[in-house]
Motif scaffolding. Structure first.
Motif, PDB file in Angstrom:
ATOM      1  N   ILE A  98       0.841  -1.208   0.000  1.00 43.54           N
ATOM      2  CA  ILE A  98       0.000   0.000   0.000  1.00 43.54           C
ATOM      3  C   ILE A  98       0.868   1.246   0.000  1.00 43.54           C
ATOM      4  O   ILE A  98       0.605   2.207  -0.739  1.00 43.54           O
ATOM      5  CB  ILE A  98      -0.981  -0.010   1.189  1.00 43.54           C
ATOM      6  N   ALA A  99       1.921   1.235   0.804  1.00 46.33           N
ATOM      7  CA  ALA A  99       2.825   2.393   0.861  1.00 46.33           C
ATOM      8  C   ALA A  99       3.473   2.647  -0.506  1.00 46.33           C
ATOM      9  O   ALA A  99       3.526   3.787  -0.970  1.00 46.33           O
ATOM     10  CB  ALA A  99       3.889   2.173   1.928  1.00 46.33           C
ATOM     11  N   LYS A 100       3.923   1.598  -1.146  1.00 42.64           N
ATOM     12  CA  LYS A 100       4.536   1.740  -2.473  1.00 42.64           C
ATOM     13  C   LYS A 100       3.510   2.284  -3.473  1.00 42.64           C
ATOM     14  O   LYS A 100       3.839   3.139  -4.301  1.00 42.64           O
ATOM     15  CB  LYS A 100       5.090   0.404  -2.969  1.00 42.64           C
ATOM     16  N   TYR A 101       2.285   1.787  -3.401  1.00 43.89           N
ATOM     17  CA  TYR A 101       1.245   2.271  -4.324  1.00 43.89           C
ATOM     18  C   TYR A 101       0.949   3.739  -4.073  1.00 43.89           C
ATOM     19  O   TYR A 101       0.882   4.541  -5.014  1.00 43.89           O
ATOM     20  CB  TYR A 101      -0.036   1.443  -4.206  1.00 43.89           C
ATOM     21  N   ILE A 102       0.773   4.118  -2.823  1.00 46.63           N
ATOM     22  CA  ILE A 102       0.482   5.528  -2.491  1.00 46.63           C
ATOM     23  C   ILE A 102       1.589   6.427  -3.016  1.00 46.63           C
ATOM     24  O   ILE A 102       1.326   7.481  -3.590  1.00 46.63           O
ATOM     25  CB  ILE A 102       0.270   5.701  -0.973  1.00 46.63           C
ATOM     26  N   ASN A 103       2.827   5.998  -2.853  1.00 46.95           N
ATOM     27  CA  ASN A 103       3.941   6.818  -3.324  1.00 46.95           C
ATOM     28  C   ASN A 103       4.088   6.795  -4.842  1.00 46.95           C
ATOM     29  O   ASN A 103       4.847   7.587  -5.399  1.00 46.95           O
ATOM     30  CB  ASN A 103       5.243   6.411  -2.632  1.00 46.95           C
ATOM     31  N   SER A 104       3.360   5.916  -5.507  1.00 43.36           N
ATOM     32  CA  SER A 104       3.391   5.904  -6.983  1.00 43.36           C
ATOM     33  C   SER A 104       2.315   6.823  -7.571  1.00 43.36           C
ATOM     34  O   SER A 104       2.331   7.092  -8.760  1.00 43.36           O
ATOM     35  CB  SER A 104       3.184   4.483  -7.501  1.00 43.36           C
ATOM     36  N   LEU A 105       1.385   7.286  -6.725  1.00 42.53           N
ATOM     37  CA  LEU A 105       0.301   8.141  -7.238  1.00 42.53           C
ATOM     38  C   LEU A 105       0.843   9.498  -7.684  1.00 42.53           C
ATOM     39  O   LEU A 105       1.768  10.032  -7.151  1.00 42.53           O
ATOM     40  CB  LEU A 105      -0.774   8.350  -6.164  1.00 42.53           C
TER      41      LEU A 105
END
Length: 105
Positions: A98-105
Protein backbone atom coordinates in the motif's frame (compact mmCIF):
# COMPACT_ATOMS: atom_id res chain seq x y z
CA UNK A 1 43.06 -3.02 -5.76
CA UNK A 2 41.97 -6.64 -6.30
CA UNK A 3 39.16 -6.17 -3.77
CA UNK A 4 37.95 -3.09 -5.64
CA UNK A 5 37.92 -5.02 -8.93
CA UNK A 6 36.01 -7.87 -7.27
CA UNK A 7 33.42 -5.47 -5.85
CA UNK A 8 33.03 -3.85 -9.27
CA UNK A 9 32.56 -7.23 -10.97
CA UNK A 10 30.01 -8.32 -8.37
CA UNK A 11 28.15 -5.02 -8.74
CA UNK A 12 28.01 -5.39 -12.52
CA UNK A 13 26.54 -8.89 -12.27
CA UNK A 14 23.62 -7.88 -10.03
CA UNK A 15 20.31 -8.14 -11.86
CA UNK A 16 18.58 -4.90 -10.92
CA UNK A 17 15.51 -5.98 -12.88
CA UNK A 18 14.71 -8.37 -10.03
CA UNK A 19 14.32 -5.39 -7.72
CA UNK A 20 12.30 -3.43 -10.29
CA UNK A 21 10.00 -6.41 -10.83
CA UNK A 22 9.48 -6.83 -7.08
CA UNK A 23 8.65 -3.13 -6.77
CA UNK A 24 6.18 -3.35 -9.66
CA UNK A 25 4.55 -6.38 -8.04
CA UNK A 26 4.22 -4.52 -4.74
CA UNK A 27 2.67 -1.49 -6.47
CA UNK A 28 0.18 -3.73 -8.29
CA UNK A 29 -0.68 -5.57 -5.07
CA UNK A 30 -0.88 -2.24 -3.25
CA UNK A 31 -3.36 -0.85 -5.76
CA UNK A 32 -5.75 -3.73 -5.12
CA UNK A 33 -5.39 -3.37 -1.34
CA UNK A 34 -5.78 0.40 -1.56
CA UNK A 35 -8.98 -0.03 -3.56
CA UNK A 36 -10.24 -2.52 -0.97
CA UNK A 37 -9.32 -0.63 2.22
CA UNK A 38 -8.57 3.02 1.45
CA UNK A 39 -10.29 4.36 -1.66
CA UNK A 40 -13.68 4.84 0.02
CA UNK A 41 -12.24 7.62 2.19
CA UNK A 42 -9.09 8.77 0.41
CA UNK A 43 -10.43 8.60 -3.15
CA UNK A 44 -8.81 7.14 -6.25
CA UNK A 45 -6.08 9.78 -6.42
CA UNK A 46 -5.56 10.20 -2.68
CA UNK A 47 -7.23 13.62 -2.61
CA UNK A 48 -9.51 12.69 0.31
CA UNK A 49 -12.57 12.79 -1.91
CA UNK A 50 -13.79 9.21 -1.63
CA UNK A 51 -17.53 8.63 -1.18
CA UNK A 52 -17.18 8.13 2.59
CA UNK A 53 -14.35 10.61 3.11
CA UNK A 54 -16.20 13.51 1.55
CA UNK A 55 -19.06 12.98 4.04
CA UNK A 56 -16.92 12.94 7.19
CA UNK A 57 -17.14 15.90 9.56
CA UNK A 58 -13.33 16.08 9.63
CA UNK A 59 -11.98 16.74 6.12
CA UNK A 60 -9.40 14.24 4.90
CA UNK A 61 -6.32 16.02 3.62
CA UNK A 62 -4.80 15.00 0.28
CA UNK A 63 -1.80 12.70 0.54
CA UNK A 64 1.50 14.39 1.19
CA UNK A 65 4.83 12.88 0.30
CA UNK A 66 5.65 10.45 3.08
CA UNK A 67 8.27 7.73 3.21
CA UNK A 68 7.07 4.15 3.00
CA UNK A 69 7.90 3.76 6.70
CA UNK A 70 5.78 6.79 7.63
CA UNK A 71 2.82 5.39 5.69
CA UNK A 72 3.25 2.00 7.35
CA UNK A 73 3.36 3.70 10.76
CA UNK A 74 0.08 5.48 9.94
CA UNK A 75 -1.48 2.19 8.82
CA UNK A 76 -0.33 0.57 12.05
CA UNK A 77 -1.65 3.31 14.30
CA UNK A 78 -4.63 4.67 12.39
CA UNK A 79 -5.91 8.17 13.06
CA UNK A 80 -7.96 8.77 16.18
CA UNK A 81 -11.71 8.86 15.43
CA UNK A 82 -11.05 8.95 11.67
CA UNK A 83 -9.01 6.03 10.37
CA UNK A 84 -8.92 2.46 11.69
CA UNK A 85 -5.77 0.74 12.85
CA UNK A 86 -4.67 -1.84 10.26
CA UNK A 87 -2.01 -3.46 12.46
CA UNK A 88 -3.89 -6.76 12.76
CA UNK A 89 -5.83 -6.51 9.50
CA UNK A 90 -2.94 -6.29 7.03
CA UNK A 91 0.35 -8.17 6.89
CA UNK A 92 3.68 -6.34 6.83
CA UNK A 93 4.00 -7.03 3.09
CA UNK A 94 0.48 -5.74 2.41
CA UNK A 95 1.23 -2.50 4.28
CA UNK A 96 4.48 -2.14 2.34
CA UNK A 97 2.54 -2.70 -0.90
CA UNK A 98 0.00 0.00 0.00
CA UNK A 99 2.83 2.39 0.86
CA UNK A 100 4.54 1.74 -2.47
CA UNK A 101 1.24 2.27 -4.32
CA UNK A 102 0.48 5.53 -2.49
CA UNK A 103 3.94 6.82 -3.32
CA UNK A 104 3.39 5.90 -6.98
CA UNK A 105 0.30 8.14 -7.24
Amino acid sequence: MKALKLIFILFMTIDFNVYADKNEQLVTQGKGLYNQHCVMCHGASGAGDGPVGSNLSKKIQPFKKYSDKQIIDILNGGKKDVMPDYRATLTAEQKEAIAKYINSL
